[in-house]
Design a protein around this motif. Structure first.
Motif, mmCIF file in Angstrom:
data_model
loop_
_atom_site.group_PDB
_atom_site.id
_atom_site.type_symbol
_atom_site.label_atom_id
_atom_site.label_comp_id
_atom_site.label_asym_id
_atom_site.label_seq_id
_atom_site.Cartn_x
_atom_site.Cartn_y
_atom_site.Cartn_z
ATOM 1 N N ALA A 80 -13.677 2.705 9.578
ATOM 2 C CA ALA A 80 -12.626 2.869 8.568
ATOM 3 C C ALA A 80 -11.350 3.437 9.169
ATOM 4 C CB ALA A 80 -13.126 3.766 7.438
ATOM 5 N N LEU A 81 -11.486 4.379 10.107
ATOM 6 C CA LEU A 81 -10.299 4.924 10.791
ATOM 7 C C LEU A 81 -9.572 3.835 11.576
ATOM 8 C CD1 LEU A 81 -11.510 8.379 12.134
ATOM 9 C CD2 LEU A 81 -9.483 7.978 10.751
ATOM 10 N N LEU A 82 -10.319 3.071 12.349
ATOM 11 C CA LEU A 82 -9.699 2.001 13.132
ATOM 12 C C LEU A 82 -9.028 0.965 12.242
ATOM 13 C CD1 LEU A 82 -12.430 1.395 15.857
ATOM 14 C CD2 LEU A 82 -10.132 2.283 16.239
ATOM 15 N N ALA A 83 -9.713 0.565 11.192
ATOM 16 C CA ALA A 83 -9.167 -0.459 10.302
ATOM 17 C C ALA A 83 -7.928 0.053 9.561
ATOM 18 C CB ALA A 83 -10.229 -0.920 9.317
ATOM 19 N N THR A 84 -7.995 1.285 9.075
ATOM 20 C CA THR A 84 -6.860 1.847 8.350
ATOM 21 C C THR A 84 -5.632 1.959 9.242
ATOM 22 O OG1 THR A 84 -8.354 3.103 6.935
ATOM 23 C CG2 THR A 84 -6.068 3.813 6.991
ATOM 24 N N LEU A 85 -5.819 2.496 10.434
ATOM 25 C CA LEU A 85 -4.689 2.607 11.361
ATOM 26 C C LEU A 85 -4.170 1.236 11.783
ATOM 27 C CD1 LEU A 85 -5.791 5.579 13.623
ATOM 28 C CD2 LEU A 85 -3.837 5.503 12.080
ATOM 29 N N GLY A 86 -5.071 0.301 12.003
ATOM 30 C CA GLY A 86 -4.664 -1.039 12.399
ATOM 31 C C GLY A 86 -3.857 -1.743 11.331
ATOM 32 N N ILE A 87 -4.287 -1.615 10.087
ATOM 33 C CA ILE A 87 -3.561 -2.251 8.990
ATOM 34 C C ILE A 87 -2.228 -1.550 8.752
ATOM 35 C CG2 ILE A 87 -3.615 -2.679 6.496
ATOM 36 C CD1 ILE A 87 -6.706 -3.069 6.864
ATOM 37 N N TYR A 88 -2.237 -0.221 8.760
ATOM 38 C CA TYR A 88 -1.020 0.550 8.504
ATOM 39 C C TYR A 88 0.032 0.327 9.591
ATOM 40 C CZ TYR A 88 2.026 4.547 7.639
ATOM 41 O OH TYR A 88 3.109 5.348 7.407
ATOM 42 N N GLU A 89 -0.395 0.275 10.836
ATOM 43 C CA GLU A 89 0.534 0.110 11.956
ATOM 44 C C GLU A 89 0.751 -1.351 12.341
ATOM 45 O OE1 GLU A 89 2.258 2.483 13.453
ATOM 46 O OE2 GLU A 89 1.368 4.112 12.278
ATOM 47 N N HIS A 90 0.112 -2.275 11.637
ATOM 48 C CA HIS A 90 0.205 -3.711 11.928
ATOM 49 C C HIS A 90 -0.218 -4.016 13.362
ATOM 50 C CE1 HIS A 90 2.180 -4.209 8.099
ATOM 51 N NE2 HIS A 90 3.072 -3.276 8.428
ATOM 52 N N MET A 147 0.846 -1.178 0.000
ATOM 53 C CA MET A 147 0.000 0.000 0.000
ATOM 54 C C MET A 147 0.889 1.239 0.000
ATOM 55 S SD MET A 147 -2.831 1.232 2.785
ATOM 56 C CE MET A 147 -4.207 0.301 2.176
ATOM 57 N N ASN A 148 0.504 2.215 -0.768
ATOM 58 C CA ASN A 148 1.242 3.462 -0.850
ATOM 59 C C ASN A 148 1.082 4.224 0.464
ATOM 60 O OD1 ASN A 148 2.531 5.767 -1.581
ATOM 61 N ND2 ASN A 148 1.168 6.266 -3.276
ATOM 62 N N THR A 149 2.185 4.423 1.177
ATOM 63 C CA THR A 149 2.106 5.047 2.502
ATOM 64 C C THR A 149 1.921 6.555 2.432
ATOM 65 O OG1 THR A 149 4.529 5.206 2.608
ATOM 66 C CG2 THR A 149 3.493 3.251 3.579
ATOM 67 N N GLU A 150 2.125 7.160 1.261
ATOM 68 C CA GLU A 150 1.944 8.602 1.137
ATOM 69 C C GLU A 150 0.466 8.997 1.175
ATOM 70 O OE1 GLU A 150 3.895 9.676 -2.446
ATOM 71 O OE2 GLU A 150 5.862 9.065 -1.715
ATOM 72 N N ILE A 151 -0.408 8.081 0.828
ATOM 73 C CA ILE A 151 -1.840 8.387 0.777
ATOM 74 C C ILE A 151 -2.515 8.212 2.141
ATOM 75 C CG2 ILE A 151 -2.747 6.113 0.179
ATOM 76 C CD1 ILE A 151 -4.456 7.566 -1.935
ATOM 77 N N ILE A 152 -1.875 7.510 3.058
ATOM 78 C CA ILE A 152 -2.474 7.232 4.369
ATOM 79 C C ILE A 152 -2.841 8.510 5.125
ATOM 80 C CG2 ILE A 152 -2.095 6.153 6.624
ATOM 81 C CD1 ILE A 152 -2.651 4.145 4.412
ATOM 82 N N PRO A 153 -1.953 9.490 5.265
ATOM 83 C CA PRO A 153 -2.358 10.714 5.995
ATOM 84 C C PRO A 153 -3.542 11.430 5.348
ATOM 85 C CG PRO A 153 0.012 10.638 5.781
ATOM 86 C CD PRO A 153 -0.534 9.530 4.927
ATOM 87 N N GLN A 154 -3.603 11.441 4.023
ATOM 88 C CA GLN A 154 -4.727 12.080 3.338
ATOM 89 C C GLN A 154 -6.019 11.310 3.575
ATOM 90 O OE1 GLN A 154 -3.274 12.141 -0.647
ATOM 91 N NE2 GLN A 154 -1.967 13.923 -0.301
ATOM 92 N N LEU A 155 -5.921 9.986 3.556
ATOM 93 C CA LEU A 155 -7.091 9.150 3.820
ATOM 94 C C LEU A 155 -7.588 9.358 5.245
ATOM 95 C CD1 LEU A 155 -9.058 6.897 2.995
ATOM 96 C CD2 LEU A 155 -7.320 5.263 3.745
ATOM 97 N N LEU A 156 -6.660 9.400 6.196
ATOM 98 C CA LEU A 156 -7.043 9.611 7.591
ATOM 99 C C LEU A 156 -7.690 10.984 7.781
ATOM 100 C CD1 LEU A 156 -4.004 8.053 9.477
ATOM 101 C CD2 LEU A 156 -6.274 7.066 9.143
#
Length: 83
Positions: A46-56, A1-10
């Protein structure tokens, strides 16, 4: 997953969450309130899932799953019976 898009998604999810909270205080009809509640719930999930997946973090992903069951499945059933 492109990590540059994570802050924008959050940021987008946080903005959606904020707007849902504002609209929950504005709406007059209970059926509209239920729809906005579902939107707010989905943004939290979506916030919980995104952070959980991104931070493992398995705990955040499990919290997202539990939140889905409670806020998307059980709460609307209870709300519809109360209305």
């Amino acid at each position: 997953m492109n990590t540059e898009i994570i802050p924008q998604l959050l940021f987008a999810l946080e903005s959606l969450l904020f707007l849902a909270c504002v609209f929950m205080h504005i709406v007059k009809k209970n059926s509209t309130l239920e729809t906005v509640y579902a939107l707010q719930s989905l943004s939290v999930i979506a916030l919980l899932a995104t952070l959980g997946i991104y931070e493992h973090e398995t705990g955040l992903v499990l919290a997202a799953a539990l939140t889905f069951v409670v806020k998307i499945v059980l709460a609307p059933i209870i709300f519809m019976r109360a209305i």
